[in-house]
Design a protein around this motif. Structure first.
Motif, PDB file in Angstrom:
ATOM      1  N   LEU A  67       0.837  -1.202   0.000  1.00 59.27           N
ATOM      2  CA  LEU A  67       0.000   0.000   0.000  1.00 59.27           C
ATOM      3  C   LEU A  67       0.869   1.249   0.000  1.00 59.27           C
ATOM      4  CD1 LEU A  67      -2.630  -1.121   2.652  1.00 59.27           C
ATOM      5  CD2 LEU A  67      -2.928  -1.040   0.175  1.00 59.27           C
ATOM      6  N   ASP A  68       0.343   2.336  -0.557  1.00 59.37           N
ATOM      7  CA  ASP A  68       1.092   3.590  -0.613  1.00 59.37           C
ATOM      8  C   ASP A  68       1.231   4.223   0.765  1.00 59.37           C
ATOM      9  OD1 ASP A  68       1.403   3.352  -3.347  1.00 59.37           O
ATOM     10  OD2 ASP A  68      -0.448   4.464  -3.798  1.00 59.37           O
ATOM     11  N   ASP A  69       0.221   4.050   1.615  1.00 59.67           N
ATOM     12  CA  ASP A  69       0.241   4.623   2.965  1.00 59.67           C
ATOM     13  C   ASP A  69       1.061   3.712   3.883  1.00 59.67           C
ATOM     14  OD1 ASP A  69      -0.207   5.766   5.403  1.00 59.67           O
ATOM     15  OD2 ASP A  69      -2.392   5.583   5.341  1.00 59.67           O
ATOM     16  N   PRO A  70       2.210   4.185   4.407  1.00 62.65           N
ATOM     17  CA  PRO A  70       3.056   3.332   5.258  1.00 62.65           C
ATOM     18  C   PRO A  70       2.341   2.848   6.524  1.00 62.65           C
ATOM     19  CG  PRO A  70       4.204   5.369   4.683  1.00 62.65           C
ATOM     20  CD  PRO A  70       2.811   5.489   4.179  1.00 62.65           C
ATOM     21  N   ALA A  71       1.459   3.667   7.087  1.00 61.09           N
ATOM     22  CA  ALA A  71       0.741   3.265   8.303  1.00 61.09           C
ATOM     23  C   ALA A  71      -0.208   2.105   8.000  1.00 61.09           C
ATOM     24  CB  ALA A  71      -0.027   4.444   8.881  1.00 61.09           C
ATOM     25  N   LEU A  72      -0.928   2.198   6.878  1.00 59.15           N
ATOM     26  CA  LEU A  72      -1.832   1.106   6.484  1.00 59.15           C
ATOM     27  C   LEU A  72      -1.055  -0.149   6.130  1.00 59.15           C
ATOM     28  CD1 LEU A  72      -4.676   2.716   4.310  1.00 59.15           C
ATOM     29  CD2 LEU A  72      -4.855   1.655   6.555  1.00 59.15           C
ATOM     30  N   THR A 118       1.824  -1.062   7.384  1.00 61.43           N
ATOM     31  CA  THR A 118       2.277  -1.645   8.652  1.00 61.43           C
ATOM     32  C   THR A 118       1.143  -2.420   9.314  1.00 61.43           C
ATOM     33  OG1 THR A 118       3.840   0.163   8.948  1.00 61.43           O
ATOM     34  CG2 THR A 118       3.276  -1.124  10.908  1.00 61.43           C
ATOM     35  N   ARG A 119      -0.058  -1.850   9.313  1.00 58.84           N
ATOM     36  CA  ARG A 119      -1.221  -2.556   9.869  1.00 58.84           C
ATOM     37  C   ARG A 119      -1.497  -3.834   9.085  1.00 58.84           C
ATOM     38  NH1 ARG A 119      -6.017   1.427   9.836  1.00 58.84           N
ATOM     39  NH2 ARG A 119      -7.115  -0.459  10.481  1.00 58.84           N
ATOM     40  N   ALA A 120      -1.416  -3.768   7.768  1.00 66.77           N
ATOM     41  CA  ALA A 120      -1.668  -4.944   6.931  1.00 66.77           C
ATOM     42  C   ALA A 120      -0.651  -6.039   7.213  1.00 66.77           C
ATOM     43  CB  ALA A 120      -1.635  -4.556   5.455  1.00 66.77           C
ATOM     44  N   ARG A 121       0.605  -5.669   7.369  1.00 69.17           N
ATOM     45  CA  ARG A 121       1.656  -6.662   7.668  1.00 69.17           C
ATOM     46  C   ARG A 121       1.451  -7.283   9.044  1.00 69.17           C
ATOM     47  NH1 ARG A 121       6.536  -6.256   4.950  1.00 69.17           N
ATOM     48  NH2 ARG A 121       6.879  -8.246   5.966  1.00 69.17           N
ATOM     49  N   THR A 122       1.027  -6.473  10.008  1.00 65.63           N
ATOM     50  CA  THR A 122       0.758  -6.991  11.359  1.00 65.63           C
ATOM     51  C   THR A 122      -0.386  -7.991  11.327  1.00 65.63           C
ATOM     52  OG1 THR A 122       1.516  -4.905  12.328  1.00 65.63           O
ATOM     53  CG2 THR A 122       0.172  -6.333  13.731  1.00 65.63           C
ATOM     54  N   ILE A 123      -1.451  -7.647  10.620  1.00 67.35           N
ATOM     55  CA  ILE A 123      -2.597  -8.555  10.509  1.00 67.35           C
ATOM     56  C   ILE A 123      -2.204  -9.817   9.744  1.00 67.35           C
ATOM     57  CG2 ILE A 123      -4.906  -8.836   9.505  1.00 67.35           C
ATOM     58  CD1 ILE A 123      -5.312  -5.809  10.037  1.00 67.35           C
ATOM     59  N   ASP A 169      -4.193 -14.009  -2.133  1.00 66.17           N
ATOM     60  CA  ASP A 169      -5.563 -13.505  -2.146  1.00 66.17           C
ATOM     61  C   ASP A 169      -5.955 -12.946  -0.776  1.00 66.17           C
ATOM     62  OD1 ASP A 169      -5.732 -14.276  -4.780  1.00 66.17           O
ATOM     63  OD2 ASP A 169      -6.839 -16.131  -4.366  1.00 66.17           O
ATOM     64  N   LEU A 170      -5.547 -13.623   0.285  1.00 64.79           N
ATOM     65  CA  LEU A 170      -5.867 -13.144   1.630  1.00 64.79           C
ATOM     66  C   LEU A 170      -5.122 -11.849   1.954  1.00 64.79           C
ATOM     67  CD1 LEU A 170      -6.049 -16.450   3.701  1.00 64.79           C
ATOM     68  CD2 LEU A 170      -7.905 -14.858   3.219  1.00 64.79           C
ATOM     69  N   ARG A 171      -3.873 -11.741   1.525  1.00 61.16           N
ATOM     70  CA  ARG A 171      -3.132 -10.494   1.743  1.00 61.16           C
ATOM     71  C   ARG A 171      -3.823  -9.327   1.042  1.00 61.16           C
ATOM     72  NH1 ARG A 171       1.451 -13.893   0.794  1.00 61.16           N
ATOM     73  NH2 ARG A 171       1.623 -13.097  -1.326  1.00 61.16           N
ATOM     74  N   ILE A 172      -4.279  -9.567  -0.185  1.00 54.15           N
ATOM     75  CA  ILE A 172      -4.992  -8.523  -0.934  1.00 54.15           C
ATOM     76  C   ILE A 172      -6.313  -8.198  -0.251  1.00 54.15           C
ATOM     77  CG2 ILE A 172      -6.165  -8.042  -3.126  1.00 54.15           C
ATOM     78  CD1 ILE A 172      -3.881  -9.654  -4.492  1.00 54.15           C
ATOM     79  N   LEU A 173      -7.016  -9.224   0.239  1.00 55.90           N
ATOM     80  CA  LEU A 173      -8.277  -9.021   0.944  1.00 55.90           C
ATOM     81  C   LEU A 173      -8.062  -8.158   2.195  1.00 55.90           C
ATOM     82  CD1 LEU A 173     -11.316  -9.813   1.366  1.00 55.90           C
ATOM     83  CD2 LEU A 173     -10.440 -11.657   2.786  1.00 55.90           C
ATOM     84  N   VAL A 174      -7.022  -8.450   2.951  1.00 57.32           N
ATOM     85  CA  VAL A 174      -6.710  -7.669   4.155  1.00 57.32           C
ATOM     86  C   VAL A 174      -6.473  -6.211   3.786  1.00 57.32           C
ATOM     87  CG1 VAL A 174      -4.937  -7.294   5.922  1.00 57.32           C
ATOM     88  CG2 VAL A 174      -5.851  -9.585   5.540  1.00 57.32           C
ATOM     89  N   ARG A 175      -5.695  -5.982   2.742  1.00 57.00           N
ATOM     90  CA  ARG A 175      -5.401  -4.608   2.338  1.00 57.00           C
ATOM     91  C   ARG A 175      -6.661  -3.901   1.811  1.00 57.00           C
ATOM     92  NH1 ARG A 175      -0.858  -7.340   2.502  1.00 57.00           N
ATOM     93  NH2 ARG A 175       1.125  -6.265   2.803  1.00 57.00           N
TER      94      ARG A 175
END
Length: 159
Positions: free
Chosen positions: A28-33, A35-40, A64-70
Protein backbone atom coordinates in the motif's frame (compact mmCIF):
# COMPACT_ATOMS: atom_id res chain seq x y z
CA UNK A 1 37.46 -28.46 6.78
CA UNK A 2 34.20 -29.67 8.32
CA UNK A 3 34.56 -27.23 11.18
CA UNK A 4 34.88 -24.33 8.71
CA UNK A 5 31.82 -25.54 6.83
CA UNK A 6 29.76 -25.78 10.02
CA UNK A 7 30.83 -22.30 11.13
CA UNK A 8 30.01 -20.90 7.69
CA UNK A 9 26.55 -22.50 7.66
CA UNK A 10 25.86 -21.25 11.17
CA UNK A 11 26.91 -17.72 10.21
CA UNK A 12 24.71 -17.80 7.11
CA UNK A 13 21.72 -19.05 9.08
CA UNK A 14 22.15 -16.26 11.63
CA UNK A 15 22.31 -13.65 8.88
CA UNK A 16 19.17 -14.93 7.19
CA UNK A 17 16.33 -12.55 7.89
CA UNK A 18 12.59 -12.81 7.74
CA UNK A 19 11.63 -13.71 4.19
CA UNK A 20 8.24 -12.24 3.43
CA UNK A 21 6.34 -13.54 0.44
CA UNK A 22 4.39 -10.39 -0.38
CA UNK A 23 4.90 -8.86 -3.79
CA UNK A 24 5.72 -5.20 -4.44
CA UNK A 25 2.40 -4.79 -6.27
CA UNK A 26 0.58 -5.62 -3.01
CA UNK A 27 2.27 -2.87 -0.96
CA UNK A 28 0.00 0.00 0.00
CA UNK A 29 1.09 3.59 -0.61
CA UNK A 30 0.24 4.62 2.96
CA UNK A 31 3.06 3.33 5.26
CA UNK A 32 0.74 3.26 8.30
CA UNK A 33 -1.83 1.11 6.48
CA UNK A 34 0.92 -1.14 5.12
CA UNK A 35 2.28 -1.64 8.65
CA UNK A 36 -1.22 -2.56 9.87
CA UNK A 37 -1.67 -4.94 6.93
CA UNK A 38 1.66 -6.66 7.67
CA UNK A 39 0.76 -6.99 11.36
CA UNK A 40 -2.60 -8.56 10.51
CA UNK A 41 -1.05 -10.81 7.85
CA UNK A 42 1.45 -12.13 10.39
CA UNK A 43 -1.46 -13.28 12.60
CA UNK A 44 -3.35 -15.17 9.88
CA UNK A 45 -2.54 -18.75 8.88
CA UNK A 46 -2.10 -19.78 5.28
CA UNK A 47 -4.77 -22.43 4.74
CA UNK A 48 -2.57 -24.19 2.19
CA UNK A 49 0.77 -24.19 4.03
CA UNK A 50 -0.87 -24.39 7.50
CA UNK A 51 2.27 -23.58 9.50
CA UNK A 52 3.05 -20.26 7.85
CA UNK A 53 1.42 -16.90 8.08
CA UNK A 54 -0.07 -15.46 4.92
CA UNK A 55 2.73 -12.90 5.07
CA UNK A 56 5.33 -15.70 4.69
CA UNK A 57 3.50 -17.94 2.21
CA UNK A 58 3.81 -17.94 -1.57
CA UNK A 59 0.55 -19.87 -2.04
CA UNK A 60 -2.07 -18.24 -4.28
CA UNK A 61 -4.64 -18.34 -1.47
CA UNK A 62 -2.22 -16.49 0.83
CA UNK A 63 -1.78 -13.81 -1.84
CA UNK A 64 -5.56 -13.50 -2.15
CA UNK A 65 -5.87 -13.14 1.63
CA UNK A 66 -3.13 -10.49 1.74
CA UNK A 67 -4.99 -8.52 -0.93
CA UNK A 68 -8.28 -9.02 0.94
CA UNK A 69 -6.71 -7.67 4.15
CA UNK A 70 -5.40 -4.61 2.34
CA UNK A 71 -8.76 -4.03 0.59
CA UNK A 72 -10.60 -4.17 3.94
CA UNK A 73 -8.13 -1.71 5.46
CA UNK A 74 -8.59 0.66 2.51
CA UNK A 75 -12.35 0.38 3.03
CA UNK A 76 -11.84 1.75 6.54
CA UNK A 77 -12.13 -1.40 8.67
CA UNK A 78 -10.28 -1.60 11.98
CA UNK A 79 -7.72 -4.34 12.56
CA UNK A 80 -10.24 -6.30 14.65
CA UNK A 81 -12.92 -5.97 11.95
CA UNK A 82 -10.52 -7.26 9.30
CA UNK A 83 -9.55 -10.26 11.42
CA UNK A 84 -13.19 -10.95 12.30
CA UNK A 85 -14.13 -10.78 8.59
CA UNK A 86 -11.47 -13.34 7.68
CA UNK A 87 -12.43 -15.59 10.64
CA UNK A 88 -16.12 -15.43 9.66
CA UNK A 89 -15.18 -16.42 6.14
CA UNK A 90 -12.57 -19.15 6.84
CA UNK A 91 -13.16 -20.19 10.46
CA UNK A 92 -11.00 -19.83 13.56
CA UNK A 93 -8.39 -22.17 12.14
CA UNK A 94 -7.12 -19.22 10.11
CA UNK A 95 -5.77 -17.65 13.32
CA UNK A 96 -2.18 -18.59 14.11
CA UNK A 97 -2.89 -17.91 17.82
CA UNK A 98 -6.30 -19.34 18.70
CA UNK A 99 -8.57 -17.29 20.94
CA UNK A 100 -8.95 -18.23 24.60
CA UNK A 101 -12.49 -19.61 24.66
CA UNK A 102 -14.15 -22.67 26.18
CA UNK A 103 -13.65 -24.70 23.01
CA UNK A 104 -9.90 -23.88 22.96
CA UNK A 105 -9.13 -24.35 26.67
CA UNK A 106 -7.46 -27.70 25.92
CA UNK A 107 -5.04 -25.94 23.55
CA UNK A 108 -4.17 -23.23 26.05
CA UNK A 109 -4.22 -25.13 29.33
CA UNK A 110 -3.66 -28.77 28.28
CA UNK A 111 0.16 -28.65 28.31
CA UNK A 112 0.17 -27.14 31.81
CA UNK A 113 -2.25 -29.79 33.07
CA UNK A 114 -0.11 -32.59 31.58
CA UNK A 115 3.01 -31.06 33.15
CA UNK A 116 1.28 -30.76 36.53
CA UNK A 117 0.07 -34.38 36.39
CA UNK A 118 3.55 -35.60 35.44
CA UNK A 119 5.00 -33.69 38.38
CA UNK A 120 2.43 -35.18 40.76
CA UNK A 121 3.14 -38.71 39.51
CA UNK A 122 6.91 -38.14 39.84
CA UNK A 123 6.47 -36.78 43.38
CA UNK A 124 4.29 -39.74 44.33
CA UNK A 125 6.84 -42.17 42.87
CA UNK A 126 9.74 -40.58 44.75
CA UNK A 127 7.82 -40.56 48.04
CA UNK A 128 6.71 -44.18 47.65
CA UNK A 129 10.24 -45.21 46.77
CA UNK A 130 11.78 -43.43 49.74
CA UNK A 131 9.21 -44.99 52.12
CA UNK A 132 9.99 -48.44 50.73
CA UNK A 133 13.75 -47.85 51.11
CA UNK A 134 13.31 -46.57 54.67
CA UNK A 135 11.24 -49.63 55.56
CA UNK A 136 13.94 -51.90 54.16
CA UNK A 137 16.71 -50.36 56.31
CA UNK A 138 15.19 -51.43 59.61
CA UNK A 139 14.80 -55.12 58.73
CA UNK A 140 17.67 -57.16 60.22
CA UNK A 141 19.45 -59.85 58.20
CA UNK A 142 18.60 -63.47 58.83
CA UNK A 143 21.38 -65.81 60.01
CA UNK A 144 21.65 -67.31 56.51
CA UNK A 145 21.93 -63.85 54.91
CA UNK A 146 24.56 -62.77 57.47
CA UNK A 147 26.60 -65.94 56.84
CA UNK A 148 26.45 -65.39 53.08
CA UNK A 149 27.56 -61.74 53.43
CA UNK A 150 30.43 -62.84 55.67
CA UNK A 151 31.52 -65.45 53.11
CA UNK A 152 31.37 -62.92 50.27
CA UNK A 153 33.34 -60.33 52.25
CA UNK A 154 35.79 -62.86 53.61
CA UNK A 155 35.26 -61.90 57.23
CA UNK A 156 35.53 -64.51 59.96
CA UNK A 157 32.26 -65.76 61.42
CA UNK A 158 31.45 -65.33 65.09
CA UNK A 159 30.62 -68.68 66.76
Amino acid sequence: MIRTLIISLLALSLMAGHAAAYEPSEVLDDPALETRARTISAELRCMVCQNQSIDDSNAPLAKDLRILVRDRLLAGDTDEEVIEFVVDRYGEYVLLRPRVAPHTYILWFGPFIVLLLAGLFALRYVRTRSVEEAAGEGTPLTEDERARVDRLLGTPQDN
